[in-house]
Design a protein around this motif. Sequence first.
Motif, PDB file in Angstrom:
ATOM      1  N   ILE A  91       0.653  -1.167  -0.012  1.00 28.47           N
ATOM      2  CA  ILE A  91       0.097  -0.089   0.241  1.00 28.47           C
ATOM      3  C   ILE A  91       1.103   1.148   0.062  1.00 28.47           C
ATOM      4  O   ILE A  91       0.637   2.297  -0.848  1.00 28.47           O
ATOM      5  CB  ILE A  91      -0.964  -0.046   1.353  1.00 28.47           C
ATOM      6  CG1 ILE A  91      -1.968  -1.342   1.149  1.00 28.47           C
ATOM      7  CG2 ILE A  91      -1.702   1.362   1.300  1.00 28.47           C
ATOM      8  CD1 ILE A  91      -2.861  -1.279   2.593  1.00 28.47           C
ATOM      9  N   ILE A  92       1.860   1.403   1.021  1.00 24.33           N
ATOM     10  CA  ILE A  92       2.771   2.446   1.085  1.00 24.33           C
ATOM     11  C   ILE A  92       3.587   2.699  -0.139  1.00 24.33           C
ATOM     12  O   ILE A  92       3.517   3.693  -0.853  1.00 24.33           O
ATOM     13  CB  ILE A  92       3.642   2.504   2.302  1.00 24.33           C
ATOM     14  CG1 ILE A  92       3.006   2.482   3.582  1.00 24.33           C
ATOM     15  CG2 ILE A  92       4.706   3.530   2.305  1.00 24.33           C
ATOM     16  CD1 ILE A  92       3.727   2.078   4.515  1.00 24.33           C
ATOM     17  N   THR A  93       3.959   1.420  -0.897  1.00 22.80           N
ATOM     18  CA  THR A  93       4.721   1.697  -1.983  1.00 22.80           C
ATOM     19  C   THR A  93       4.036   2.120  -3.128  1.00 22.80           C
ATOM     20  O   THR A  93       4.560   3.203  -4.083  1.00 22.80           O
ATOM     21  CB  THR A  93       5.286   0.207  -2.346  1.00 22.80           C
ATOM     22  OG1 THR A  93       6.194  -0.380  -1.488  1.00 22.80           O
ATOM     23  CG2 THR A  93       6.083   0.349  -4.042  1.00 22.80           C
ATOM     24  N   PHE A  94       2.905   1.551  -3.386  1.00 22.65           N
ATOM     25  CA  PHE A  94       2.146   2.120  -4.553  1.00 22.65           C
ATOM     26  C   PHE A  94       1.411   3.624  -4.344  1.00 22.65           C
ATOM     27  O   PHE A  94       1.465   4.349  -5.222  1.00 22.65           O
ATOM     28  CB  PHE A  94       0.754   1.185  -4.899  1.00 22.65           C
ATOM     29  CG  PHE A  94       1.430  -0.046  -5.634  1.00 22.65           C
ATOM     30  CD1 PHE A  94       1.936   0.056  -6.771  1.00 22.65           C
ATOM     31  CD2 PHE A  94       0.833  -1.248  -5.162  1.00 22.65           C
ATOM     32  CE1 PHE A  94       2.471  -1.132  -7.308  1.00 22.65           C
ATOM     33  CE2 PHE A  94       1.483  -2.462  -5.668  1.00 22.65           C
ATOM     34  CZ  PHE A  94       1.841  -2.433  -6.814  1.00 22.65           C
ATOM     35  N   ILE A  95       1.239   4.074  -3.249  1.00 23.22           N
ATOM     36  CA  ILE A  95       0.771   5.112  -3.039  1.00 23.22           C
ATOM     37  C   ILE A  95       1.869   6.303  -3.010  1.00 23.22           C
ATOM     38  O   ILE A  95       1.698   7.310  -3.703  1.00 23.22           O
ATOM     39  CB  ILE A  95      -0.052   5.525  -1.507  1.00 23.22           C
ATOM     40  CG1 ILE A  95      -1.255   4.550  -1.554  1.00 23.22           C
ATOM     41  CG2 ILE A  95      -0.474   6.925  -1.174  1.00 23.22           C
ATOM     42  CD1 ILE A  95      -2.191   4.581  -0.269  1.00 23.22           C
ATOM     43  N   LEU A  96       2.888   5.992  -2.446  1.00 21.55           N
ATOM     44  CA  LEU A  96       4.074   7.024  -2.617  1.00 21.55           C
ATOM     45  C   LEU A  96       4.592   6.980  -3.993  1.00 21.55           C
ATOM     46  O   LEU A  96       4.981   8.057  -4.610  1.00 21.55           O
ATOM     47  CB  LEU A  96       5.354   6.219  -1.663  1.00 21.55           C
ATOM     48  CG  LEU A  96       5.224   6.625  -0.302  1.00 21.55           C
ATOM     49  CD1 LEU A  96       6.509   5.905   0.325  1.00 21.55           C
ATOM     50  CD2 LEU A  96       5.293   8.222  -0.086  1.00 21.55           C
ATOM     51  N   CYS A  97       4.739   5.906  -4.767  1.00 21.18           N
ATOM     52  CA  CYS A  97       5.053   5.801  -6.181  1.00 21.18           C
ATOM     53  C   CYS A  97       3.903   6.840  -7.010  1.00 21.18           C
ATOM     54  O   CYS A  97       4.707   7.462  -7.832  1.00 21.18           O
ATOM     55  CB  CYS A  97       5.144   4.377  -6.710  1.00 21.18           C
ATOM     56  SG  CYS A  97       6.324   4.433  -8.042  1.00 21.18           S
ATOM     57  N   GLU A  98       2.815   6.630  -6.896  1.00 20.78           N
ATOM     58  CA  GLU A  98       1.882   7.468  -7.616  1.00 20.78           C
ATOM     59  C   GLU A  98       1.958   9.017  -7.125  1.00 20.78           C
ATOM     60  O   GLU A  98       2.232   9.875  -8.320  1.00 20.78           O
ATOM     61  CB  GLU A  98       0.448   6.909  -7.441  1.00 20.78           C
ATOM     62  CG  GLU A  98       0.136   5.787  -7.567  1.00 20.78           C
ATOM     63  CD  GLU A  98      -0.422   5.602  -9.033  1.00 20.78           C
ATOM     64  OE1 GLU A  98       0.149   6.599  -9.636  1.00 20.78           O
ATOM     65  OE2 GLU A  98      -1.226   4.831  -9.452  1.00 20.78           O
ATOM     66  N   LYS A  99       2.354   9.200  -6.146  1.00 17.57           N
ATOM     67  CA  LYS A  99       2.608  10.548  -5.738  1.00 17.57           C
ATOM     68  C   LYS A  99       4.004  11.133  -6.166  1.00 17.57           C
ATOM     69  O   LYS A  99       4.030  12.243  -6.716  1.00 17.57           O
ATOM     70  CB  LYS A  99       2.748  10.892  -4.221  1.00 17.57           C
ATOM     71  CG  LYS A  99       2.825  12.125  -3.649  1.00 17.57           C
ATOM     72  CD  LYS A  99       1.697  13.105  -4.121  1.00 17.57           C
ATOM     73  CE  LYS A  99       1.634  14.505  -3.468  1.00 17.57           C
ATOM     74  NZ  LYS A  99       0.517  15.327  -4.055  1.00 17.57           N
ATOM     75  N   LEU A 100       4.988  10.432  -6.049  1.00 10.02           N
ATOM     76  CA  LEU A 100       6.247  10.798  -6.488  1.00 10.02           C
ATOM     77  C   LEU A 100       6.352  11.063  -8.140  1.00 10.02           C
ATOM     78  O   LEU A 100       6.773  11.824  -8.631  1.00 10.02           O
ATOM     79  CB  LEU A 100       7.314   9.755  -6.190  1.00 10.02           C
ATOM     80  CG  LEU A 100       7.730   9.703  -4.428  1.00 10.02           C
ATOM     81  CD1 LEU A 100       8.422   8.565  -4.536  1.00 10.02           C
ATOM     82  CD2 LEU A 100       8.393  10.887  -4.326  1.00 10.02           C
ATOM     83  N   ARG A 101       5.588   9.934  -8.927  1.00 12.98           N
ATOM     84  CA  ARG A 101       5.541  10.246 -10.096  1.00 12.98           C
ATOM     85  C   ARG A 101       4.885  11.497 -10.503  1.00 12.98           C
ATOM     86  O   ARG A 101       5.112  11.934 -11.691  1.00 12.98           O
ATOM     87  CB  ARG A 101       4.822   8.869 -10.903  1.00 12.98           C
ATOM     88  CG  ARG A 101       5.600   7.740 -10.920  1.00 12.98           C
ATOM     89  CD  ARG A 101       4.884   6.316 -11.280  1.00 12.98           C
ATOM     90  NE  ARG A 101       4.754   6.801 -12.972  1.00 12.98           N
ATOM     91  CZ  ARG A 101       5.717   6.425 -13.612  1.00 12.98           C
ATOM     92  NH1 ARG A 101       6.914   5.840 -13.155  1.00 12.98           N
ATOM     93  NH2 ARG A 101       5.484   6.635 -14.948  1.00 12.98           N
ATOM     94  N   SER A 102       3.827  11.912  -9.753  1.00 15.18           N
ATOM     95  CA  SER A 102       2.988  13.017 -10.267  1.00 15.18           C
ATOM     96  C   SER A 102       3.873  14.049  -9.987  1.00 15.18           C
ATOM     97  O   SER A 102       4.001  15.204 -10.882  1.00 15.18           O
ATOM     98  CB  SER A 102       1.832  13.221  -9.242  1.00 15.18           C
ATOM     99  OG  SER A 102       1.151  14.436  -9.454  1.00 15.18           O
TER     100      SER A 102
END
Length: 315
Positions: free
Chosen positions: A297-308
Amino acid sequence: MIGDISPPVASSIPVVEGKEELRKHQNLLPPFSKVVSHFGTSGLSVALATGVTHPLDVVKVRLQMQHVGQRGPLIGMTGIFVQLMKNEGFRSLYLGLTPALTRSVLYGGLRLGLYEPTKVSFDWAFGSTNVLVKIASGAFAGAFSTALTNPVEVVKVRLQMNPNAVPIAEVREIVSKEGIGALWKGVGPAMVRAAALTASQLATYDETKRILVKRTSLEEGFQLHLCSSVVAGVLSTLITAPIDMIKTRLMLQQGSESIRIYRNGFHCGYKVVCKEGPLALYKGGFAIFARLGPQTIITFILCEKLRSLAGLHTM
């Protein structure tokens, strides 16, 4: 769609007469800055998630090493945690953190980062990006990444079982006593686990997002990312828990070939089932879920935010 490193449309770049072949070659590769951002955001998100959930990984390894080759009552996750705190102190919960973070950046960056270009390559080859292609892309990305970074995982697991070990000294001891090949102990099960983990995580996340966007009112954002990552975390835990236990046993096994308990991953699984029972394959299963669920959960949410923030498309 995970990633944004597909080649730019050829017509968007003017072609200079006499240099068509050069332009075509250049169009096959994305800008270097985009490649760095793509892999960097993946590695950073996995490393941050690993740092948060690392104590659960230590507990999981200790659970998996209970009663090796024997039957007996198992100490639960809480009991192992209390033992660690009582006998080794709070610091023991972060044993092996340095190689864990190192591996997260390298392995995590490759595992997540290779998924999209692999999927694009399969699309070019087979003209499809259906769920089977997503599974195959995840499996390849996970297996390839693990083959490269397995030595760091071996050192991490050894450190988690030895509170007095130092990373560099542990590497030297492994190589001097067991040979350079010992750094790839358990690489077979590790690759199988990584292939299963990456395929189940990324393909499930990718496909769940597509289905939720299509069939519900959810739109791109935190709620969609949370729901998709929860589904991915549950499924990946169920699939990878037995493989993870076998991998840990093989990595911690020491000694010459003649006195080793397990010859390979299949032999390890067979011996565990025969001597410790089928449920032994899920030793540390709750700890795996308690760690892998939040980590996913943390990985995907963070990755989405960082990609944005990096100006990349959402996953």
